[in-house]
Scaffold this motif. Structure first.
Motif, PDB file in Angstrom:
ATOM      1  N   ASN A  62       0.790  -1.236   0.000  1.00 44.47           N
ATOM      2  CA  ASN A  62       0.000   0.000   0.000  1.00 44.47           C
ATOM      3  C   ASN A  62       0.823   1.287   0.000  1.00 44.47           C
ATOM      4  OD1 ASN A  62      -2.805  -1.201   0.411  1.00 44.47           O
ATOM      5  ND2 ASN A  62      -1.743  -2.057   2.172  1.00 44.47           N
ATOM      6  N   GLY A  63       2.106   1.174   0.256  1.00 43.02           N
ATOM      7  CA  GLY A  63       2.955   2.360   0.266  1.00 43.02           C
ATOM      8  C   GLY A  63       3.290   2.815   1.678  1.00 43.02           C
ATOM      9  N   LEU A  64       4.435   3.478   1.815  1.00 40.29           N
ATOM     10  CA  LEU A  64       4.859   4.011   3.101  1.00 40.29           C
ATOM     11  C   LEU A  64       4.087   5.288   3.446  1.00 40.29           C
ATOM     12  CD1 LEU A  64       8.738   3.588   2.798  1.00 40.29           C
ATOM     13  CD2 LEU A  64       7.202   2.293   4.279  1.00 40.29           C
ATOM     14  N   LYS A  65       4.040   5.597   4.723  1.00 39.92           N
ATOM     15  CA  LYS A  65       3.385   6.809   5.203  1.00 39.92           C
ATOM     16  C   LYS A  65       3.971   8.038   4.515  1.00 39.92           C
ATOM     17  CE  LYS A  65       2.225   9.201   9.507  1.00 39.92           C
ATOM     18  NZ  LYS A  65       2.421   9.232  10.983  1.00 39.92           N
ATOM     19  N   ASP A  66       3.109   8.999   4.278  1.00 44.11           N
ATOM     20  CA  ASP A  66       3.496  10.279   3.677  1.00 44.11           C
ATOM     21  C   ASP A  66       4.043  10.123   2.259  1.00 44.11           C
ATOM     22  OD1 ASP A  66       2.838  11.517   6.117  1.00 44.11           O
ATOM     23  OD2 ASP A  66       4.856  11.216   6.900  1.00 44.11           O
ATOM     24  N   GLY A  67       3.788   8.973   1.632  1.00 35.90           N
ATOM     25  CA  GLY A  67       4.248   8.767   0.255  1.00 35.90           C
ATOM     26  C   GLY A  67       5.748   8.618   0.125  1.00 35.90           C
ATOM     27  N   ILE A  68       6.421   8.267   1.200  1.00 37.13           N
ATOM     28  CA  ILE A  68       7.885   8.148   1.188  1.00 37.13           C
ATOM     29  C   ILE A  68       8.314   7.004   0.271  1.00 37.13           C
ATOM     30  CG2 ILE A  68       9.887   7.533   2.613  1.00 37.13           C
ATOM     31  CD1 ILE A  68       8.484   9.037   4.920  1.00 37.13           C
ATOM     32  N   ARG A  69       9.342   7.264  -0.524  1.00 36.58           N
ATOM     33  CA  ARG A  69       9.919   6.256  -1.417  1.00 36.58           C
ATOM     34  C   ARG A  69      11.436   6.249  -1.259  1.00 36.58           C
ATOM     35  NH1 ARG A  69       5.578   8.437  -4.166  1.00 36.58           N
ATOM     36  NH2 ARG A  69       4.137   6.961  -5.155  1.00 36.58           N
ATOM     37  N   ASP A  70      12.070   5.324  -1.952  1.00 36.40           N
ATOM     38  CA  ASP A  70      13.525   5.201  -1.931  1.00 36.40           C
ATOM     39  C   ASP A  70      14.043   5.078  -0.497  1.00 36.40           C
ATOM     40  OD1 ASP A  70      15.873   4.950  -3.494  1.00 36.40           O
ATOM     41  OD2 ASP A  70      16.496   6.961  -2.878  1.00 36.40           O
ATOM     42  N   GLN A  71      13.390   4.207   0.273  1.00 34.50           N
ATOM     43  CA  GLN A  71      13.724   4.051   1.686  1.00 34.50           C
ATOM     44  C   GLN A  71      14.003   2.591   2.013  1.00 34.50           C
ATOM     45  OE1 GLN A  71      15.163   5.002   4.242  1.00 34.50           O
ATOM     46  NE2 GLN A  71      13.723   6.500   5.090  1.00 34.50           N
ATOM     47  N   VAL A  72      14.938   2.372   2.934  1.00 36.02           N
ATOM     48  CA  VAL A  72      15.208   1.041   3.464  1.00 36.02           C
ATOM     49  C   VAL A  72      14.182   0.760   4.556  1.00 36.02           C
ATOM     50  CG1 VAL A  72      16.864  -0.450   4.635  1.00 36.02           C
ATOM     51  CG2 VAL A  72      17.671   1.252   2.974  1.00 36.02           C
ATOM     52  N   MET A  73      13.348  -0.262   4.363  1.00 36.29           N
ATOM     53  CA  MET A  73      12.334  -0.624   5.337  1.00 36.29           C
ATOM     54  C   MET A  73      12.949  -1.516   6.423  1.00 36.29           C
ATOM     55  SD  MET A  73       9.211  -1.397   2.654  1.00 36.29           S
ATOM     56  CE  MET A  73       8.219  -2.245   3.881  1.00 36.29           C
ATOM     57  N   GLY A  74      12.079  -1.991   7.333  1.00 40.50           N
ATOM     58  CA  GLY A  74      12.498  -2.926   8.377  1.00 40.50           C
ATOM     59  C   GLY A  74      12.711  -2.240   9.702  1.00 40.50           C
ATOM     60  N   HIS A  75      12.008  -2.719  10.757  1.00 40.27           N
ATOM     61  CA  HIS A  75      12.103  -2.020  12.048  1.00 40.27           C
ATOM     62  C   HIS A  75      12.174  -2.957  13.266  1.00 40.27           C
ATOM     63  CE1 HIS A  75       7.656  -2.268  11.272  1.00 40.27           C
ATOM     64  NE2 HIS A  75       7.707  -2.787  12.499  1.00 40.27           N
ATOM     65  N   GLU A  76      12.236  -4.257  13.061  1.00 39.28           N
ATOM     66  CA  GLU A  76      12.410  -5.193  14.180  1.00 39.28           C
ATOM     67  C   GLU A  76      13.873  -5.645  14.148  1.00 39.28           C
ATOM     68  OE1 GLU A  76       9.551  -8.275  13.576  1.00 39.28           O
ATOM     69  OE2 GLU A  76       7.820  -6.945  13.763  1.00 39.28           O
ATOM     70  N   ILE A  77      14.753  -4.878  14.758  1.00 43.30           N
ATOM     71  CA  ILE A  77      16.175  -4.931  14.452  1.00 43.30           C
ATOM     72  C   ILE A  77      17.010  -5.423  15.634  1.00 43.30           C
ATOM     73  CG2 ILE A  77      18.148  -3.554  13.660  1.00 43.30           C
ATOM     74  CD1 ILE A  77      15.995  -1.497  12.632  1.00 43.30           C
ATOM     75  N   ALA A  78      18.009  -6.254  15.320  1.00 46.17           N
ATOM     76  CA  ALA A  78      19.012  -6.660  16.314  1.00 46.17           C
ATOM     77  C   ALA A  78      20.358  -6.723  15.622  1.00 46.17           C
ATOM     78  CB  ALA A  78      18.659  -8.011  16.931  1.00 46.17           C
ATOM     79  N   GLY A  79      21.393  -6.248  16.309  1.00 49.85           N
ATOM     80  CA  GLY A  79      22.706  -6.247  15.690  1.00 49.85           C
ATOM     81  C   GLY A  79      23.797  -5.893  16.677  1.00 49.85           C
ATOM     82  N   GLU A  80      24.962  -5.599  16.130  1.00 47.83           N
ATOM     83  CA  GLU A  80      26.158  -5.328  16.938  1.00 47.83           C
ATOM     84  C   GLU A  80      26.644  -3.911  16.681  1.00 47.83           C
ATOM     85  OE1 GLU A  80      30.830  -6.780  17.238  1.00 47.83           O
ATOM     86  OE2 GLU A  80      29.456  -7.720  15.808  1.00 47.83           O
ATOM     87  N   VAL A  81      26.899  -3.178  17.729  1.00 49.01           N
ATOM     88  CA  VAL A  81      27.499  -1.850  17.596  1.00 49.01           C
ATOM     89  C   VAL A  81      28.937  -2.031  17.094  1.00 49.01           C
ATOM     90  CG1 VAL A  81      28.248   0.239  18.797  1.00 49.01           C
ATOM     91  CG2 VAL A  81      26.075  -0.861  19.423  1.00 49.01           C
TER      92      VAL A  81
END
Length: 350
Positions: free
Chosen positions: A51-70
């Motif tokens: 359906n598209g990102l909020k505010d019509g945002i494009r050219d963006q890296v999605m994903g928000h359930e994140i785990a990693g190493e500093v």
């Protein structure tokens, strides 16, 4: 891949994601640079893909359930250092609006998100700037917890906050409509909080849900038949009915299942193209039913969820049963949609 570059899954437009080679971002001032080891695919990611990102945002890296190493921390950052394992959640509040001033950061009037307004976790690295460090969610991963399970802390955060806000407690009867990861989480958390009877209404993922050993799971493809089966179990009605599916039919069904002065919680967001619902206002009025929404979590939400997973109140290994690389991100979304997996995690380094 060239030195100093990373792969990223970039949302270009509706149902159009491209894998790009991008420069590894620099560590920001008063921030950290995190190497992403796991990023869960959320139902919201799937809705946004279609359906598209909020505010019509494009050219963006999605994903928000994140785990990693500093891998790098700015010199003025004290709480994190290179080598620390961290989990991130998406919400970023402003700290200045009516709701932020009262501690309701999830209702921030200027709410922004990783994966929408800031680059997200479907990439090799994520730059975490000062505003996210101060107004977002980044927590140390408990010792011994895998990155895959730590990434599951984000969806668990909202469920824990919802049930705390609605005071699900010992002796309650809880009905959950929905058999995805959020539906299963609501079942597991309600049991952990002491609910007497917990009932799931499932559709496409019954076999996955059955693996949890829940006592009551009914097929909800025939709404009337399923409603009658639940009514036989709940007597005057359930104390609380949680709609954990992205459709409005469940909301009316919930009214049929809740007791007088019970609660109906609308937890699942529906498509923006068709957000309107029709509820029996006379039933709400005469039965004094509370209908309310539940969204996101307070400032302690991600920390609380990581501790719940660490303490085995939530069994993350039961949910995370699919893994893909960036190139197969869309296939991972289809695995969730088709019920092949409860939760799929993306590993950018596979």
């Amino acid at each position: 891949m060239r030195k100093g570059y990373m792969k990223a899954a970039v949302f270009k437009d509706i149902e159009h994601i491209e894998i790009e080679e991008r420069p590894i971002p620099e560590c920001p001032e008063e921030g950290v640079l995190v190497k992403v080891h796991a990023c869960g695919i959320c139902g919201g990611d799937i809705r946004n893909y279609h359906n598209g990102l909020k505010d019509g945002i494009r050219d963006q890296v999605m994903g928000h359930e994140i785990a990693g190493e500093v891998v790098e921390a700015a010199s003025d950052v004290r709480q994190f250092k290179a080598g620390d394992r961290v989990a991130l959640a998406p919400d970023v509040s402003c700290g200045e609006c009516y709701y932020c001033k009262r501690g309701m950061v999830n209702l921030c009037e200027n709410h922004r998100m990783l994966g929408t307004h800031f680059p997200g976790g479907f990439a090799g690295y994520i730059s975490v700037p000062k505003i996210v460090m101060e107004r977002g969610f980044i927590e140390h991963i408990p010792e011994g917890m895998s990155y895959d399970h730590a990434a599951f802390g984000e969806p668990a955060s909202g469920v824990l906050a919802c049930q705390e806000y609605n005071q699900v407690s010992y002796g309650d009867t809880v009905v959950v409509i929905g058999d995805g990861p959020v539906g299963c989480l609501h079942m597991e958390v309600a049991k952990a909080r002491g609910a007497k009877k917990v009932i799931m209404l499932a559709r496409g993922r019954m076999k996955q849900a059955e693996k949890f050993g829940f006592e009551y799971i009914f097929n909800n493809k025939n709404l009337e038949e399923a409603t009658n089966k639940v009514k036989e179990l709940v007597g005057p009605g359930a104390d609380i009915v949680i709609c954990a599916v992205p459709n409005t039919a469940a909301q009316q069904q919930a009214l049929e299942l809740v007791r007088k002065r019970g609660r109906v919680v609308i937890y699942g967001g529906v498509p923006k193209s068709n957000p309107m619902t029709t509820l029996d206002s006379n039933k709400i009025h005469y039965d004094e039913i509370i209908v309310l929404g539940a969204f996101s979590y307070p400032g302690t939400g991600l920390y609380d969820a990581l501790q719940a997973i660490h303490n085995r109140d939530i069994h993350a290994e039961m949910y995370v049963n699919g893994k893909v690389n960036l190139e197969n991100l869309v296939n991972g979304m289809e695995m969730v949609t088709n019920g092949e997996a409860i939760k799929v995690v993306v590993d950018p380094w596979m």
